[in-house]
Design a protein around this motif. Structure first.
Motif, PDB file in Angstrom:
ATOM      1  N   SER A   1       0.854  -1.213  -0.048  1.00 38.30           N
ATOM      2  CA  SER A   1      -0.156  -0.072   0.160  1.00 38.30           C
ATOM      3  C   SER A   1       0.922   1.214  -0.076  1.00 38.30           C
ATOM      4  O   SER A   1       0.722   2.154  -0.768  1.00 38.30           O
ATOM      5  N   ALA A   2       1.998   1.267   0.830  1.00 44.41           N
ATOM      6  CA  ALA A   2       2.689   2.445   0.801  1.00 44.41           C
ATOM      7  C   ALA A   2       3.456   2.547  -0.326  1.00 44.41           C
ATOM      8  O   ALA A   2       3.568   3.956  -0.992  1.00 44.41           O
ATOM      9  N   LEU A   3       3.934   1.690  -1.168  1.00 45.95           N
ATOM     10  CA  LEU A   3       4.492   1.827  -2.466  1.00 45.95           C
ATOM     11  C   LEU A   3       3.528   2.106  -3.618  1.00 45.95           C
ATOM     12  O   LEU A   3       3.950   3.045  -4.319  1.00 45.95           O
ATOM     13  N   SER A   4       2.540   1.692  -3.416  1.00 46.17           N
ATOM     14  CA  SER A   4       1.459   2.327  -4.543  1.00 46.17           C
ATOM     15  C   SER A   4       1.072   3.410  -4.305  1.00 46.17           C
ATOM     16  O   SER A   4       1.034   4.131  -5.345  1.00 46.17           O
ATOM     17  N   LEU A   5       0.918   4.113  -3.148  1.00 42.91           N
ATOM     18  CA  LEU A   5       0.662   5.404  -2.947  1.00 42.91           C
ATOM     19  C   LEU A   5       1.713   6.370  -3.502  1.00 42.91           C
ATOM     20  O   LEU A   5       1.499   7.425  -3.625  1.00 42.91           O
ATOM     21  N   SER A   6       3.032   6.177  -3.005  1.00 41.73           N
ATOM     22  CA  SER A   6       4.202   6.785  -3.486  1.00 41.73           C
ATOM     23  C   SER A   6       4.257   6.820  -4.821  1.00 41.73           C
ATOM     24  O   SER A   6       4.563   7.900  -5.468  1.00 41.73           O
ATOM     25  N   ALA A   7       4.011   5.667  -5.637  1.00 41.20           N
ATOM     26  CA  ALA A   7       4.049   5.540  -7.023  1.00 41.20           C
ATOM     27  C   ALA A   7       3.084   6.653  -7.599  1.00 41.20           C
ATOM     28  O   ALA A   7       3.335   7.431  -8.812  1.00 41.20           O
ATOM     29  N   CYS A   8       1.973   6.733  -7.173  1.00 44.41           N
ATOM     30  CA  CYS A   8       0.696   7.421  -7.655  1.00 44.41           C
ATOM     31  C   CYS A   8       1.284   8.809  -7.741  1.00 44.41           C
ATOM     32  O   CYS A   8       1.206   9.802  -8.724  1.00 44.41           O
ATOM     33  N   ASN A   9       1.895   9.336  -6.779  1.00 41.99           N
ATOM     34  CA  ASN A   9       2.462  10.845  -6.499  1.00 41.99           C
ATOM     35  C   ASN A   9       3.498  11.165  -7.484  1.00 41.99           C
ATOM     36  O   ASN A   9       3.533  11.957  -8.186  1.00 41.99           O
ATOM     37  N   THR A  10       4.220  10.041  -7.707  1.00 42.70           N
ATOM     38  CA  THR A  10       5.370  10.150  -8.494  1.00 42.70           C
ATOM     39  C   THR A  10       4.899  10.246 -10.189  1.00 42.70           C
ATOM     40  O   THR A  10       5.428  11.167 -10.751  1.00 42.70           O
TER      41      THR A  10
ATOM     42  N   GLU B   1       1.978  11.403 -11.068  1.00 40.14           N
ATOM     43  CA  GLU B   1       1.252  12.373 -11.152  1.00 40.14           C
ATOM     44  C   GLU B   1       2.054  13.736 -11.322  1.00 40.14           C
ATOM     45  O   GLU B   1       2.044  14.368 -12.137  1.00 40.14           O
TER      46      GLU B   1
END
Length: 45
Positions: A12-21, A23
């Protein structure tokens, strides 16, 4: 069970950080495109 919980939390943490990157990259590309468009419009004349 503990391993599954830790794995899901890390995923979950990796998925959320990837979305921000992704974007942020999209915004950078959009800004670059706008700059090229402005330059092209200025050089039309």
């Amino acid at each position: 069970m503990k391993f599954v919980s830790v794995f899901l939390l890390a995923f979950s943490a990796l998925s959320l950080s990837a979305c921000n990157t992704i974007e942020g990259v999209g915004k950078d590309i959009q800004s670059g495109g706008q700059a090229i468009e402005r330059t092209a419009d200025q050089n039309k004349k």
